[in-house]
Design a protein around this motif. Sequence first.
Motif, short mmCIF file in Angstrom:
data_model
loop_
_atom_site.label_atom_id
_atom_site.label_comp_id
_atom_site.label_asym_id
_atom_site.label_seq_id
_atom_site.Cartn_x
_atom_site.Cartn_y
_atom_site.Cartn_z
N UNK A 124 108.25 76.73 62.94
CA UNK A 124 109.38 76.03 63.77
C UNK A 124 109.52 75.16 63.06
N UNK A 125 108.92 74.24 62.05
CA UNK A 125 109.14 73.02 60.87
C UNK A 125 110.01 73.15 59.77
N UNK A 126 109.77 74.90 59.76
CA UNK A 126 110.04 75.05 58.11
C UNK A 126 111.18 75.80 58.76
N UNK A 127 111.80 76.44 59.74
CA UNK A 127 113.08 76.36 60.97
C UNK A 127 114.11 75.09 60.47
N UNK A 128 113.86 74.33 61.18
CA UNK A 128 114.08 72.54 61.09
C UNK A 128 114.78 72.63 59.27
N UNK A 129 113.75 72.42 58.21
CA UNK A 129 114.06 71.93 56.56
C UNK A 129 114.32 73.31 56.55
N UNK A 147 101.17 59.62 52.17
CA UNK A 147 101.45 60.04 53.40
C UNK A 147 101.42 61.17 54.46
N UNK A 148 101.08 62.10 53.64
CA UNK A 148 101.38 63.48 53.89
C UNK A 148 102.61 64.03 54.84
N UNK A 149 103.37 63.28 54.48
CA UNK A 149 105.03 63.45 55.38
C UNK A 149 106.26 64.31 54.48
N UNK A 150 107.02 64.41 55.01
CA UNK A 150 107.38 65.15 54.78
C UNK A 150 109.14 64.26 56.02
N UNK A 151 110.12 64.01 54.86
CA UNK A 151 111.36 62.55 55.14
C UNK A 151 113.02 63.66 54.94
N UNK A 152 113.20 64.16 55.71
CA UNK A 152 114.01 64.80 56.14
C UNK A 152 115.60 63.83 55.54
N UNK A 153 116.67 64.60 55.88
CA UNK A 153 118.14 64.24 54.99
C UNK A 153 118.66 63.42 56.50
N UNK A 154 118.38 63.89 57.55
CA UNK A 154 118.30 63.03 58.62
C UNK A 154 117.38 61.70 59.50
N UNK A 155 115.96 62.18 58.72
CA UNK A 155 115.41 60.58 58.38
C UNK A 155 114.00 61.04 59.79
N UNK A 156 114.38 62.58 59.98
CA UNK A 156 113.64 62.85 60.61
C UNK A 156 111.63 63.13 59.58
N UNK A 157 111.18 63.32 60.30
CA UNK A 157 109.30 62.91 59.61
C UNK A 157 108.16 64.53 60.38
N UNK A 158 107.76 65.24 59.69
CA UNK A 158 107.16 66.03 59.26
C UNK A 158 106.03 66.07 58.95
N UNK A 159 104.67 65.96 59.47
CA UNK A 159 103.68 65.84 59.09
C UNK A 159 102.77 66.87 57.89
#
Length: 201
Positions: A124-129, A147-159
């Motif tokens: 699900x997270x890969x699909x969003x990215x 921080x072990x975080x991925x921040x997308x272009x819309x500001x959403x964050x995935x750990x």
Amino acid sequence: MQKFTTLRGVAAPLPMRNVDTDMIIPKQFLKTIKRTGLGKHLFEEMRYEVDGSEKPEFVLNQPAYRKASILVAGENFGCGSSREHAPWAIMDFGIRCVIAPSFADIFYNNCFKNGILPIKLPQADVDKLMDDAERGANAIITIDLEKQEITGPDGGCVKFDIDPFRKHCLLNGLDDVGLTLQREKAIDSFEAKRKAATPWL
């Protein structure tokens, strides 16, 4: 080895499952032992026609993704043979991070040894990215290893999870040789004692 701390760049979508190492770097380019020069042959058969011209439909040939530093891919990425040239080609192209639901074990381990961060995430997270990556030049993703975080272009964050030792090595740019050289004084001391005790060796 180049340190990996924070990476901010364009993410290219490659929604393919079971991308094997021969697709990443075909066998005819395995003659070299140099880690440079392989980037131009990354995904050779998918990127180029037989006459050497580019296939415009392939993602890395599209203007928005020519300088992508992140790859969002399908499950079982890097399967097939154990060739270390695969991460060499990815790194030489300029990609520092591959995100996928799963990786082949040997490829996954080789990435860490060559300064590439492979991130495993739920589908699900890969699909969003993947959806974020399809925005083209606007597909800017930030990866913070500390921080072990991925921040997308819309500001959403995935750990994301990562083994602490591998995280330490990437943050400090330590491959196997670098780790060994951290013990250089102890190694020199051992060698000096061994030479004194067994001068005939």
